[in-house]
Design a protein around this motif. Structure first.
Motif, short mmCIF file in Angstrom:
data_model
loop_
_atom_site.label_atom_id
_atom_site.label_comp_id
_atom_site.label_asym_id
_atom_site.label_seq_id
_atom_site.Cartn_x
_atom_site.Cartn_y
_atom_site.Cartn_z
N SER A 173 0.68 -1.46 -0.15
CA SER A 173 0.14 -0.03 0.09
C SER A 173 0.78 1.37 0.39
O SER A 173 2.31 1.08 0.59
CB SER A 173 -1.03 -0.24 1.21
N PRO A 174 0.74 2.29 -0.96
CA PRO A 174 -0.42 2.40 -1.36
C PRO A 174 -0.41 1.94 -2.79
O PRO A 174 0.78 1.87 -3.39
CB PRO A 174 -0.98 4.02 -2.32
N TYR A 175 -1.73 0.95 -3.38
CA TYR A 175 -1.27 0.38 -4.44
C TYR A 175 -2.47 1.52 -5.32
O TYR A 175 -3.01 1.11 -5.82
CB TYR A 175 -2.31 -1.04 -4.82
N VAL A 176 -1.23 1.43 -7.09
CA VAL A 176 -1.65 1.59 -8.01
C VAL A 176 -1.47 1.48 -9.34
O VAL A 176 -1.19 0.75 -9.86
CB VAL A 176 -0.57 3.00 -8.09
N ILE A 177 -2.94 1.27 -9.62
CA ILE A 177 -3.06 0.59 -10.41
C ILE A 177 -3.96 1.12 -11.77
O ILE A 177 -4.37 2.30 -11.94
CB ILE A 177 -4.61 -0.47 -10.07
N LYS A 178 -2.68 0.74 -13.17
CA LYS A 178 -3.64 2.03 -14.22
C LYS A 178 -3.68 1.10 -15.31
O LYS A 178 -3.36 -0.34 -15.34
CB LYS A 178 -1.68 3.05 -14.42
N ALA A 179 -4.60 1.83 -15.83
CA ALA A 179 -5.72 0.31 -16.64
C ALA A 179 -5.62 2.00 -17.71
O ALA A 179 -5.99 2.77 -17.64
CB ALA A 179 -7.01 0.76 -16.54
N ILE A 180 -5.23 1.21 -19.51
CA ILE A 180 -5.57 1.78 -20.73
C ILE A 180 -6.08 1.65 -21.25
O ILE A 180 -6.66 0.06 -21.60
CB ILE A 180 -4.07 2.00 -21.24
N GLY A 181 -7.13 2.41 -21.80
CA GLY A 181 -8.83 1.76 -22.43
C GLY A 181 -9.82 2.69 -22.27
O GLY A 181 -8.57 4.27 -22.51
N ASN A 182 -11.16 3.09 -22.24
CA ASN A 182 -11.88 4.32 -23.20
C ASN A 182 -11.77 4.94 -21.52
O ASN A 182 -12.44 4.20 -20.74
CB ASN A 182 -12.88 3.95 -24.18
N GLN A 183 -11.34 5.92 -21.03
CA GLN A 183 -11.40 6.74 -20.20
C GLN A 183 -12.60 6.87 -19.47
O GLN A 183 -13.04 6.74 -18.42
CB GLN A 183 -10.47 7.54 -19.77
N THR A 184 -13.69 7.04 -20.67
CA THR A 184 -15.19 7.50 -19.88
C THR A 184 -15.38 6.01 -19.30
O THR A 184 -16.14 5.83 -18.50
CB THR A 184 -16.15 8.13 -21.47
N TYR A 185 -14.78 5.05 -20.26
CA TYR A 185 -15.76 4.06 -19.72
C TYR A 185 -15.51 3.19 -18.90
O TYR A 185 -16.26 2.30 -18.35
CB TYR A 185 -16.50 2.77 -20.99
N LEU A 186 -14.32 3.40 -18.29
CA LEU A 186 -13.54 2.55 -17.19
C LEU A 186 -14.29 3.87 -15.82
O LEU A 186 -14.04 2.64 -15.30
CB LEU A 186 -11.79 2.57 -17.47
N SER A 187 -13.75 4.56 -15.91
CA SER A 187 -14.64 5.40 -14.75
C SER A 187 -16.06 5.13 -14.96
O SER A 187 -16.20 5.28 -13.31
CB SER A 187 -14.14 7.48 -14.67
N SER A 188 -16.94 5.91 -16.06
CA SER A 188 -18.36 4.96 -15.12
C SER A 188 -18.09 3.11 -14.87
O SER A 188 -19.27 3.85 -14.06
CB SER A 188 -19.00 4.93 -17.21
N THR A 189 -17.86 2.74 -15.16
CA THR A 189 -17.86 1.15 -15.29
C THR A 189 -18.00 0.85 -13.94
O THR A 189 -18.00 0.45 -12.45
CB THR A 189 -17.35 0.31 -15.73
N LEU A 190 -16.48 1.85 -13.03
CA LEU A 190 -16.00 1.47 -11.61
C LEU A 190 -17.05 2.30 -10.95
O LEU A 190 -16.46 2.53 -9.70
CB LEU A 190 -14.64 2.37 -11.69
#
Length: 235
Positions: A173-190
């Motif tokens: 910790s802290p765990y930094v999780i990075k993800a590449i993709g459609n940022q709007t769709y990724l953030s909306s899903t989470l």
């Protein structure tokens, strides 16, 4: 640079071949003139003169045919080189895309960064990381990392007592999780109300921070990839 060098070599060969043919034609014409005595031509009978002209014409036509044949050969060589060059470019492009998807290269692009931090109310466990990674994958993430450890198809996330590991690499910790993709769709899903990862675990006291980014950078996978059970289907 390799392609430019190859094109330069091809152009040199083409120019050389054309020059050789033109010089051959010119040499034949000059040689014919030198070997021909003007006085002898004047003294030739008409029939003999016609025969000589016919021979010269035949030689000239043969030379022209050879020149045209060489031109066609050069064009065929050029077309073959162009096709091979295009095929090589497609192969290089496919290979580059495959390496990106397999995690063999550093990548960058739009996406999200999720930071999970331990609190007194909630300590992050490997199951939380697994759940978040899966949710990002379902949302269309093309590349994921945890504390810069690339997550690929063979990645295992494990926990021994309080020690967390991602493919054998220790993370904390802290765990930094990075993800590449459609940022709007990724953030909306989470961020889905009640069912999204953020809403579910914030309620339990987990410290979660979500950021969007246009240039999220994810490092390549440093481990060794081995295929143990798969094999290509024989055709």
């Amino acid at each position: 640079m390799k392609k430019e060098k190859k094109n330069q070599i091809v152009m040199t060969i083409i120019i050389g071949a054309v020059c050789v043919v033109f010089f051959a034609v010119m040499f034949m014409q000059f040689k014919t003139i030198e070997e021909t005595d003007i006085t002898a031509i004047e003294n030739m009978r008409e029939a003999d003169l016609r025969t000589a002209i016919s021979e010269w014409k035949g030689k000239y036509e043969d030379t022209q045919k050879q020149l045209e044949s060489n031109r066609k050969s050069v064009q065929e060589y050029q077309q073959t080189i162009d096709k091979n060059g295009e095929a090589s470019e497609l192969i290089d492009k496919d290979l580059a895309e495959s390496n990106m998807l397999l995690g063999k290269t550093d990548v960058t692009g739009e996406g999200v960064i999720v930071t999970l931090t331990n609190t007194q109310e909630c300590v992050i466990e490997y199951s939380h990381l697994l759940e978040l990674v899966n949710e990002l994958r379902y949302a269309g993430a093309e590349a994921i990392s945890i504390n810069d450890a690339r997550v690929v198809t063979t990645t295992d996330i494990t926990q021994i007592n309080s020690r967390m590991q991602v493919s054998g690499q220790r993370v904390a910790s802290p765990y930094v999780i990075k993800a590449i993709g459609n940022q709007t769709y990724l953030s909306s899903t989470l961020s889905l109300k009640d069912s999204g990862f953020i809403d579910r675990y914030k309620a339990s006291g987990m410290d979660i921070k979500l950021e969007k980014g246009n240039n999220v950078k994810i490092l390549k996978y440093n481990g060794e990839m081995k295929v143990k059970y798969m094999k290509e289907v024989e055709k």
